[in-house]
Write a protein that holds these residues in place. Structure first.
Motif, short mmCIF file in Angstrom:
data_model
loop_
_atom_site.label_atom_id
_atom_site.label_comp_id
_atom_site.label_asym_id
_atom_site.label_seq_id
_atom_site.Cartn_x
_atom_site.Cartn_y
_atom_site.Cartn_z
N ASP A 157 3.05 9.93 -6.13
CA ASP A 157 3.61 11.16 -5.58
C ASP A 157 4.61 11.77 -6.55
O ASP A 157 5.48 11.08 -7.08
CB ASP A 157 4.29 10.85 -4.23
N ALA B 62 1.64 6.44 6.89
CA ALA B 62 0.48 6.88 7.66
C ALA B 62 -0.81 6.69 6.85
O ALA B 62 -1.82 6.22 7.38
CB ALA B 62 0.65 8.35 8.07
N LYS B 63 -0.76 7.05 5.57
CA LYS B 63 -1.93 6.87 4.72
C LYS B 63 -2.25 5.39 4.51
O LYS B 63 -3.42 5.01 4.44
CB LYS B 63 -1.71 7.54 3.36
N TYR C 173 0.83 -1.20 0.00
CA TYR C 173 0.00 0.00 0.00
C TYR C 173 0.87 1.26 0.00
O TYR C 173 0.53 2.25 -0.65
CB TYR C 173 -0.95 0.02 1.20
N LEU D 38 0.74 4.16 -2.91
CA LEU D 38 0.59 5.60 -2.70
C LEU D 38 1.80 6.37 -3.20
O LEU D 38 1.67 7.47 -3.75
CB LEU D 38 0.36 5.88 -1.21
N GLU E 257 5.08 9.65 4.96
CA GLU E 257 3.71 10.13 4.70
C GLU E 257 2.82 8.99 4.19
O GLU E 257 1.68 8.86 4.60
CB GLU E 257 3.73 11.26 3.68
N CYS E 258 3.38 8.20 3.30
CA CYS E 258 2.61 7.10 2.71
C CYS E 258 2.32 6.00 3.72
O CYS E 258 1.29 5.33 3.64
CB CYS E 258 3.33 6.53 1.49
N GLU F 43 -1.71 2.91 6.61
CA GLU F 43 -2.37 2.38 7.82
C GLU F 43 -3.87 2.70 7.79
O GLU F 43 -4.69 1.85 8.08
CB GLU F 43 -1.73 2.96 9.08
N GLU F 44 -4.18 3.92 7.42
CA GLU F 44 -5.58 4.32 7.31
C GLU F 44 -6.30 3.51 6.23
O GLU F 44 -7.43 3.08 6.40
CB GLU F 44 -5.66 5.82 6.99
N MET F 45 -5.60 3.30 5.12
CA MET F 45 -6.16 2.54 4.01
C MET F 45 -6.47 1.10 4.42
O MET F 45 -7.50 0.54 4.03
CB MET F 45 -5.14 2.54 2.87
#
Length: 126
Positions: free
Chosen positions: A24, A86-87, A16, A20, A83-84, A89-91
């Motif tokens: 970028d 953190a995103k 993941y 992401l 940054e990716c 984990e949310e994903m």
């Protein structure tokens, strides 16, 4: 068994992260290309070595994908990775991303392969 589950979860999160990261603009083109290739291969139902071949079928899942992830992560700037992560984990909490372009590409490859096999078989039989 818990170690294997944790390792698999970590691999999934790293895929993941690559998913992401290749979107970028701060990531160099060659890192984007490798990251996109690893993500496409990991999500694709097509394997280099088919899984039905005993032992060898899972080598790509155990060796090739993790090596691709490791190499791609080394090419991506650290701040982008953070940054990716953190995103990602949310994903993982919200569900898988849906990449219709890659899915369509895989379907197109299978269709073209089917057409090619059909043509070859037709020519062999006639």
């Amino acid at each position: 068994m818990n170690k294997i589950k944790a390792w698999a979860k970590q691999l999934k999160q790293q895929i993941y992260v690559l998913y992401l990261a290749y979107k970028d603009e701060r990531v160099p083109w060659y890192a984007k290309l490798l990251a996109a290739s690893v993500v496409a291969y990991a999500f694709s139902p097509i394997d280099l070595i088919p899984d039905f071949i005993p032992i060898l079928g899972y080598i790509d899942d155990i060796i090739i994908v993790p090596l691709g992830i490791m190499l791609a992560l080394k090419l991506i700037p650290r701040e982008v990775i953070m940054e990716c992560e953190a995103k990602a984990e949310e994903m993982m909490l919200n569900g898988k991303p849906r990449n219709w372009v890659m899915g369509s590409l895989v379907i197109l490859i299978w269709i073209l392969l089917g057409i090619w096999v059909g043509i070859v078989l037709y020519e062999l039989l006639n």
